[in-house]
Write a protein that holds these residues in place. Structure first.
Motif, PDB file in Angstrom:
ATOM      1  N   LEU A  95       0.841  -1.190   0.000  1.00 34.30           N
ATOM      2  CA  LEU A  95       0.000   0.000   0.000  1.00 34.30           C
ATOM      3  C   LEU A  95       0.879   1.245   0.000  1.00 34.30           C
ATOM      4  O   LEU A  95       1.983   1.246   0.545  1.00 34.30           O
ATOM      5  N   SER A  96       0.370   2.308  -0.610  1.00 35.48           N
ATOM      6  CA  SER A  96       1.072   3.594  -0.556  1.00 35.48           C
ATOM      7  C   SER A  96       1.004   4.138   0.871  1.00 35.48           C
ATOM      8  O   SER A  96       0.194   3.674   1.696  1.00 35.48           O
ATOM      9  N   LYS A  97       1.834   5.111   1.176  1.00 35.54           N
ATOM     10  CA  LYS A  97       1.800   5.715   2.511  1.00 35.54           C
ATOM     11  C   LYS A  97       0.435   6.316   2.805  1.00 35.54           C
ATOM     12  O   LYS A  97      -0.078   6.218   3.922  1.00 35.54           O
ATOM     13  N   SER A  98      -0.166   6.942   1.791  1.00 35.39           N
ATOM     14  CA  SER A  98      -1.484   7.546   1.963  1.00 35.39           C
ATOM     15  C   SER A  98      -2.539   6.478   2.255  1.00 35.39           C
ATOM     16  O   SER A  98      -3.379   6.644   3.151  1.00 35.39           O
ATOM     17  N   GLU A  99      -2.499   5.381   1.510  1.00 34.95           N
ATOM     18  CA  GLU A  99      -3.462   4.300   1.724  1.00 34.95           C
ATOM     19  C   GLU A  99      -3.289   3.672   3.102  1.00 34.95           C
ATOM     20  O   GLU A  99      -4.268   3.410   3.812  1.00 34.95           O
ATOM     21  N   ALA A 100      -2.030   3.435   3.477  1.00 33.86           N
ATOM     22  CA  ALA A 100      -1.755   2.821   4.778  1.00 33.86           C
ATOM     23  C   ALA A 100      -2.186   3.736   5.914  1.00 33.86           C
ATOM     24  O   ALA A 100      -2.728   3.274   6.933  1.00 33.86           O
ATOM     25  N   SER A 101      -1.966   5.030   5.759  1.00 35.60           N
ATOM     26  CA  SER A 101      -2.369   5.991   6.780  1.00 35.60           C
ATOM     27  C   SER A 101      -3.885   6.032   6.937  1.00 35.60           C
ATOM     28  O   SER A 101      -4.414   6.049   8.061  1.00 35.60           O
ATOM     29  N   HIS A 102      -4.587   6.044   5.807  1.00 35.36           N
ATOM     30  CA  HIS A 102      -6.054   6.045   5.831  1.00 35.36           C
ATOM     31  C   HIS A 102      -6.562   4.776   6.507  1.00 35.36           C
ATOM     32  O   HIS A 102      -7.462   4.819   7.368  1.00 35.36           O
ATOM     33  N   LEU A 103      -5.998   3.648   6.137  1.00 38.31           N
ATOM     34  CA  LEU A 103      -6.408   2.360   6.696  1.00 38.31           C
ATOM     35  C   LEU A 103      -6.212   2.339   8.211  1.00 38.31           C
ATOM     36  O   LEU A 103      -7.116   1.956   8.971  1.00 38.31           O
TER      37      LEU A 103
END
Length: 383
Positions: free
Chosen positions: A275-283
């Motif tokens: 996952l991208s950093k943005s996706e991982a952060s959102h998750l």
């Protein structure tokens, strides 16, 4: 049968077809554009196949004044761009060697050889520039029944590229008949080849998995993945029990792959799916919020509307509880609220750690009041 969609008649697309066919080569639409057109679904990508060699395609494009980009020329693919529309042109191919991740190919003049190297019968339907449909492998019958079926022997197709196991579930989620269910032979072949999934790059696995989760209702396909052993092979510790309740609670809202991935859980999703950093952060944010006790308005204030909505939908699915009737109103109330007290308002009475503690206490009181307490009322409480 003949296609008659506007994208097919687009002058730019027809100009590309005329250019490639100028010296007598075949040029045929294939794959998603044909499949989606036959299903009445939107068409976005222009994929074409030809018996012209890639170098010839480049020369023919230059002769017609069409921009040619050698996007994958070693594998037979050239992208022709006309009026800003990319058309991916790939020379007919057949596989001569595979290792489960990539194939060694040779170019071909035979449409049947090109069709047989594809994954599913519904993706091996072609159309001429005038719309005439060509169906060398009887894919139309499967498409009409919305049956996702491997071409030839399922085990052979999977061993050519193990990502096809994941693609099978994605295609069933998007195009399959949910009542008819999944093909038993395909599931057996997938279950017998789980070891090959470990050889795939995590980027390819993650991209494929998120495309699956973006389908209108991926729950039946993900349940079948679990039963076949694929889900545990891809995401250790994943559990799909909350996925179907989540989709029910979404009630037609825009699907979110990350929201649905959060419902599955599992270990180290950022690494497992790249996952991208943005996706991982959102998750991480919505999973943490979903298991907190914060109300809708507080989540809206702290996270913004999108993440707060995701968190509350996820919480309701995990707890198997209904959402309150006004939860979206509460989210919006918090998301638009602005804390009226600044650090400077507490100086010089509070400094250092005491200042931070005082601000947090006032903010908590303000949130508890439904964001009604004004600056003066809040400051009066600490003086």
């Amino acid at each position: 049968m003949r296609l008659n969609q506007s994208w097919l008649k687009n002058p730019a697309t027809q100009a590309v077809c005329l250019a490639v066919a100028a010296d007598g080569a075949q040029v045929l639409f294939v794959g998603g554009c044909v499949r989606n057109a036959l299903l009445g679904e939107p068409v976005s990508d222009m994929d074409l196949a030809t018996d012209a060699l890639p170098e010839q395609v480049m020369e023919l494009a230059a002769r017609a004044g069409i921009k040619a980009v050698p996007t994958g020329i070693d594998h037979g693919t050239v992208t022709l761009v006309r009026n800003g529309i990319p058309h991916e042109i790939t020379t007919f191919r057949k596989d001569v060697a595979t290792d489960g991740r990539r194939a060694v190919v040779v170019f071909s003049k035979d449409i049947a050889e090109d069709a047989r190297r594809r994954d599913f019968t519904m993706n091996a339907i072609y159309a001429r520039p005038d719309g005439e449909v060509l169906d060398p492998l009887d894919g139309l019958a499967d498409l009409t029944r919305r049956r996702v079926r491997f071409i030839g022997k399922a085990e052979n197709r999977i061993r050519e590229d193990y990502l096809r196991s994941l693609r099978y579930f994605r295609f069933h989620a998007w195009f399959g008949d949910q009542v008819q269910g999944l093909d038993a032979d395909a599931l057996a072949a997938i279950a017998a080849n789980l070891d090959g999934l470990a050889a795939l790059s995590r980027e390819r696995v993650g991209a494929e998995f998120l495309k699956l989760l973006a389908a209108p209702d991926p729950a039946p396909a993900v349940a079948a993945m679990r039963q076949a052993g694929v889900l545990a092979s891809v995401i250790s510790g994943a559990d799909d029990r909350a996925l179907a309740p989540l989709i029910h609670l979404e009630a037609g809202r825009m699907p979110s792959g990350i929201r649905r991935l959060a419902a599955l859980g599992g270990e180290d999703l950022q690494t497992a799916l790249r996952l991208s950093k943005s996706e991982a952060s959102h998750l991480s944010a919505i999973r943490e919020a979903a298991t907190s006790t914060a109300g809708a308005s507080e989540l809206g204030y702290r996270m913004g509307e999108e993440k707060a909505l995701d968190a509350l939908l996820l919480r309701a699915a995990l707890l198997e509880q209904p959402l309150s009737a006004d939860f979206e109103t509460e989210i919006a109330l918090g998301a638009n609220a602005i804390f009226p007290v600044k650090a400077r308002d507490l100086l010089p009475d509070f400094k250092g750690p005491e200042l931070g503690a005082a601000l947090r206490g006032l903010e908590a009181d303000w949130i508890a009041s439904g964001f009604r307490l004004c600056r003066e009322q809040l400051l009066k409480s600490v003086r």
